[in-house]
Design a protein around this motif. Structure first.
Motif, short mmCIF file in Angstrom:
data_model
loop_
_atom_site.label_atom_id
_atom_site.label_comp_id
_atom_site.label_asym_id
_atom_site.label_seq_id
_atom_site.Cartn_x
_atom_site.Cartn_y
_atom_site.Cartn_z
N LYS A 10 0.82 -1.21 0.00
CA LYS A 10 0.00 0.00 0.00
C LYS A 10 0.86 1.26 0.00
O LYS A 10 0.60 2.20 -0.75
N LEU A 17 1.23 6.93 -6.72
CA LEU A 17 0.04 7.72 -7.06
C LEU A 17 0.25 9.21 -6.80
O LEU A 17 -0.19 10.05 -7.58
N MET A 60 -8.28 11.68 -11.29
CA MET A 60 -8.39 10.21 -11.21
C MET A 60 -7.38 9.65 -10.21
O MET A 60 -7.69 8.79 -9.41
N PHE A 61 -6.15 10.14 -10.29
CA PHE A 61 -5.12 9.64 -9.37
C PHE A 61 -5.42 10.04 -7.93
O PHE A 61 -5.26 9.24 -7.01
N LEU A 64 -7.99 7.75 -6.63
CA LEU A 64 -7.45 6.45 -6.20
C LEU A 64 -6.81 6.58 -4.81
O LEU A 64 -6.91 5.67 -3.98
N GLN A 67 -9.55 6.59 -2.28
CA GLN A 67 -10.01 5.21 -2.02
C GLN A 67 -9.07 4.46 -1.10
O GLN A 67 -9.48 3.53 -0.42
N LEU A 68 -7.82 4.85 -1.10
CA LEU A 68 -6.85 4.16 -0.23
C LEU A 68 -6.76 4.82 1.14
O LEU A 68 -5.86 4.53 1.92
N TYR A 134 -1.40 -3.29 -9.36
CA TYR A 134 -2.53 -2.64 -8.69
C TYR A 134 -3.59 -2.34 -9.75
O TYR A 134 -3.47 -1.38 -10.53
N PRO A 136 -6.73 -1.14 -10.04
CA PRO A 136 -7.39 0.15 -10.29
C PRO A 136 -6.48 1.14 -11.03
O PRO A 136 -6.95 1.93 -11.85
N LEU A 137 -5.20 1.05 -10.77
CA LEU A 137 -4.25 1.93 -11.46
C LEU A 137 -4.10 1.50 -12.92
O LEU A 137 -4.01 2.34 -13.83
N HIS A 139 -6.39 0.13 -14.72
CA HIS A 139 -7.60 0.59 -15.42
C HIS A 139 -7.53 2.09 -15.73
O HIS A 139 -7.91 2.53 -16.82
N ALA A 140 -7.07 2.85 -14.77
CA ALA A 140 -6.94 4.30 -14.98
C ALA A 140 -5.97 4.58 -16.13
O ALA A 140 -6.21 5.45 -16.96
#
Ligand SMILES: [Zn+2]
Lengths: 267, 169
Positions: A10, A17, A60-61, A64, A67-68, A134, A136-137, A139-140
């Motif tokens: 993490k 990010l 977007m970043f 993310l 979300q973390l 990771y 989600p990253l 996908h972004a």
């Protein structure tokens, strides 16, 4: 999804990010300062559109990161001090001397070279991030890459045309290339956790990415018959390690003035 | 897979009707359904959850679209609560625009995105007024993130075209 449970995973994702988000955020801000000052009206439209996209990518970043559990994305983008930022120093350097409200003496050659180099480096990173551990990253990266495609087309045209036009334009471009390359090591750096990033398969190693960068840019220089040095430095500091210029804090103070008047406002 | 897979026939008809009434705020002839922005709809115990795909991430119209959707569904008695989420996986691509949607764009004077774009990024668009392919790109970036400005050498009209957005990029 890969075990986010491990604290080191993490921590490393978060570090990466912040670099991606802060780079896009401050460069989008510098870009938007050109509004009304670009060489012609079409460029005003194009550059503000590019800056708007880039701000969307930063969002977007930051999303993310939210979300973390890093905090609210508006706060992450607006309320962090310069010393907390992880952006490359090149992205924060002002467009030129003067102020955008009074007597801006902005340097278009520097801007074109910075945007061109940055867009290519961003593309190389995104291609690698598409395979990121990771998800989600990853996908972004797919989404952002589609938009970045048009930025690269745009800056490549400017880059080539100004050099091919010769004379003062070419001279200023060659000077701008030297200036950008003096700072560009920072853009290519993944900071203190770069080894972990590669080990955890979040992104490829720095030297692999750098090699790909050279391979993308070299042919462009070749067609323009100008020498490609490709040796990059950290003249004004290492942003990934928290080193920044005074200019970053100035820019943030101006930017966040509005935000601080009403942090709860919707953006 | 289509957006209404999770709904029964009546729910689908009803929700389809409402979504069809929500137009793109910047191109008011085309609905968000025709644009291919609706990825998924879930209805459970009166809560409707919509997952939408933004065309471009920095698009300022997204908030307006969300507001229009919420407003449009206040008239639907089956929907008591509502959530609208913007997601980017899968990414929106221009081939999601329906055939109907392409006609709506043309009516508005906007050339629909071409299917094929070369890897060089050059792409052709037919003039929405005279269908000529004798067109040139004036500015890759138009008044909104998703549009470019072109010029038709046949009928001598400037026009806009939707940028192709696809996975190969
Ligand atoms: Zn025509």
């Amino acid at each position: 999804m890969t075990e986010l449970g491990t604290p080191s995973f993490k921590k490393t994702v978060v570090e990466l990010l912040y670099q991606l988000a802060d780079d896009d955020f401050i460069l989008a801000c510098r870009g938007s300062e050109w509004l009304g000052l670009a060489p012609h009206i079409e460029e005003d439209v194009a550059f503000s559109s590019i800056s708007q996209d880039t701000m969307g990518h930063a969002a977007m970043f930051y999303g993310l990161l939210e979300q973390l559990g890093e905090g609210n994305m508006d706060e992450l983008s607006h309320a962090r001090e310069g010393s907390q930022r992880k952006n490359a120093v090149l992205c924060e350097i002002p467009n030129g001397t003067g102020h955008y409200l009074k007597e801006p003496r902005y340097d278009w050659a520097f801007t074109v070279v910075r945007q061109f180099y940055y867009s290519i480096a961003k593309k190389i990173k995104l291609e690698s991030l598409k395979q990121s551990a990771y998800e989600p990253l990853a996908h972004a990266a797919v989404k952002i890459n589609m938009e970045l495609h048009y930025h690269i087309l745009h800056w490549t045209v400017w880059f080539k045309q100004l050099i091919l036009s010769g004379g003062e334009a070419k001279q200023r471009m060659l000077e701008a290339i030297i200036r950008v390359e003096q700072e560009f090591g920072d853009v290519c750096s993944l900071g203190p956790l770069s080894a972990e990033m590669a080990n955890l398969k979040l992104i490829d190693k720095e030297d692999v990415l750098l090699e790909r960068f050279h391979n993308s840019v070299k042919p462009v220089f070749h067609t323009l018959s100008i020498p490609y040095k490709g040796s990059f430095g950290y003249r004004s500091g290492r942003g990934r390690f928290g080193e920044h210029t005074q200019e970053l804090q100035h820019a943030l103070t101006t930017l966040t003035e509005v935000y601080r008047t009403d942090p709860a406002a919707a953006w | 897979m289509t957006w209404h897979d999770g709904l029964n026939v009546e729910e689908k008809i009803r929700i389809n009707q409402v979504l069809q009434s929500v137009k793109d705020p910047e191109i008011d002839s085309i609905s968000i359904l025709e644009l291919g922005m609706v990825e998924r709809a879930e209805l459970q115990d009166g809560t409707l959850t919509l997952f939408l795909l933004p065309t471009f991430m920095g698009c300022p119209a997204l908030d307006i679209i969300k507001t229009s959707i919420l407003k449009a569904f206040t008239k639907v008695k089956e929907v008591k609560q509502m959530d609208v989420h913007f997601i980017y996986h899968p990414p929106w691509t221009s081939d999601r625009i329906s055939e109907e949607g392409k006609l709506r764009l043309k009516e508005f004077g906007i050339a629909p995105p071409m299917k094929e774009a070369g890897t060089t990024g050059e792409w052709q668009a037919a003039c929405p007024y005279c269908d000529s392919l004798y067109t040139t790109l004036d500015n890759l970036f138009g008044p909104t993130a998703c549009r470019s400005i072109l010029y038709c050498k046949s009928c001598k009209n400037p026009f806009e075209a939707m940028k192709p957005v696809s996975n190969w990029m």
